[in-house]
Design a protein around this motif. Structure first.
Motif, short mmCIF file in Angstrom:
data_model
loop_
_atom_site.label_atom_id
_atom_site.label_comp_id
_atom_site.label_asym_id
_atom_site.label_seq_id
_atom_site.Cartn_x
_atom_site.Cartn_y
_atom_site.Cartn_z
N ALA A 286 122.53 -131.38 87.27
CA ALA A 286 122.00 -130.74 88.48
C ALA A 286 122.46 -131.39 89.79
O ALA A 286 122.91 -130.69 90.69
CB ALA A 286 120.47 -130.67 88.41
N PRO A 287 122.37 -132.74 89.90
CA PRO A 287 122.75 -133.34 91.19
C PRO A 287 124.22 -133.09 91.55
O PRO A 287 124.57 -133.14 92.72
CB PRO A 287 122.51 -134.83 90.97
N THR A 288 125.06 -132.80 90.55
CA THR A 288 126.49 -132.60 90.84
C THR A 288 126.86 -131.13 90.97
O THR A 288 128.02 -130.82 91.27
CB THR A 288 127.35 -133.21 89.71
N LEU A 289 125.93 -130.23 90.70
CA LEU A 289 126.25 -128.79 90.71
C LEU A 289 125.97 -128.22 92.10
O LEU A 289 124.83 -128.21 92.57
CB LEU A 289 125.42 -128.05 89.67
N ASP A 290 127.01 -127.76 92.75
CA ASP A 290 126.87 -127.16 94.08
C ASP A 290 126.67 -125.67 93.94
O ASP A 290 127.34 -125.04 93.14
CB ASP A 290 128.17 -127.37 94.88
#
Ligand SMILES: *Cc1c(COP(=O)(O)O)cnc(C)c1O
Length: 328
Positions: A312-316
């Motif tokens: 999640a934190p890396t998905l834009d």
């Protein structure tokens, strides 16, 4: 009764020489999922209701193209393989039976939990002819004999690979990608930056990659590999997408994109020990899903959601998760 659904593929190329039987209601709904995974704008396309019979989910999409193709190949029997909990084998047996197609199944043992036990009971009640083997190797050795002994009146069973992931079955997810593009066009969801789906045999991911390119979307496919029984990486899935493009082209489609391994991402970090192994993270996501009213399982959908949660934190941008599970 509404008029039978006309597939988007046949609307795009009206002369396409491919049969289609509608087995479910499309488009399947899309909606935003709140509270299931933090730090991501998460959407779900709900394939879990796709199907009119006793079983639904992503395998039914493939059978819409496979069932008429069997008739075109002048056979009334398919021979296919899977684990003893195979969703594919069950869908094939149930929908095939409704359309006069006999299913012969070669099944291999896999870790047993309540879900697999229930699936096996459904398989045994499905009318399919079942042959069980302890290992995939033993099934492979027996396969030619299984095909030969199931020839009826000169009709040789059509071999379908695990998960129904040949070029014909993959058309089901080319169709689904075109459907997603229409839903984006209508404003039902924002254009996803990424579509995440579990990869068990590759047809779903391969069809999405090809269909998204056909539709002109720049959405990327992220395949969460949950099966280690055979090679399933980006080159293999791109190869299946290419075969599907070649099939379409041989049946009258034009202007097909060239697909390569760089067109998708895959990872097997959420697989656990082996296919069918429910990891703590997938079990946790199944429980979270249940609390949110979703009926999931830990072998495919739980692992796909666990991947989304970790990434999640890396998905834009908006992420579309394909809910592929199909209980009824
Ligand atoms: C089969 C299956 C998948 C994977 O689809 P493939 O086309 O085989 O890669 C995902 N989710 C569920 C619930 C499935 O049964």
């Amino acid at each position: 009764m509404s008029a039978p659904r006309e597939p988007l593929l046949l609307r795009r190329w009206p002369g396409l020489d491919l049969g289609h039987v509608p087995l479910g209601t499309a488009p399947t709904p899309v909606r935003r999922l709140e509270g299931l995974v933090d730090d991501v704008d998460l959407w779900m396309k709900d394939e879990s209701r796709f199907g009119d019979g006793a079983w639904a989910g992503n395998k039914v999409r493939k059978l819409e193209w496979i069932i008429p193709e069997a008739a075109r190949r002048r056979t009334n029997t398919v021979f296919t393989v899977g684990g003893i909990g195979t969703h594919w084998g069950l869908a094939c047996a149930l929908y095939g039976r409704e359309h006069g197609l006999r299913t012969v199944l070669g099944l291999v043992d896999q870790p047993v939990d309540d879900h697999v036990r229930q699936q096996l009971a459904r398989l045994e009640a499905s009318g399919a002819t079942i042959h069980r083997y302890p290992t995939a190797r033993q099934l492979r050795v027996a396969a030619p004999w299984l095909i030969a002994t199931n020839i009826r009146r000169g009709k040789v069973p059509w071999y379908l690979p695990a998960g129904g992931s040949n070029a014909v079955g993959t058309l089901g997810y080319v169709e689904t990608a075109l459907e997603i593009a229409e839903q984006v066009e209508r404003g039902e969801l924002p254009e996803p930056s990424t579509i995440v789906a579990a990869v068990g045999s590759g047809g779903t991911a391969a069809g999405l990659v090809l269909g998204l390119r056909l539709a002109g979307l720049s959405t990327r496919v992220f395949g969460v590999v949950v099966n280690d029984s055979f090679a399933l990486d980006a080159p293999v899935i791109a190869g299946l997408a290419t075969k599907t493009a070649e099939l379409l082209s041989s049946r009258g489609a034009t202007e097909l994109p060239v697909i390569g391994a760089a067109d998708l991402d895959t990872a097997d970090d959420w697989l656990g020990r082996t296919y069918g192994d429910p990891t703590p993270a997938s079990v946790a996501m199944v429980a979270k899903g249940a609390a949110a009213g979703l009926e999931l399982e830990p072998v495919y959908t739980g692992k796909a959601l666990a991947a989304i949660s970790d990434l999640a934190p890396t998905l834009d941008g908006p992420v579309l998760w394909l809910n592929t599970h199909g209980p009824r």
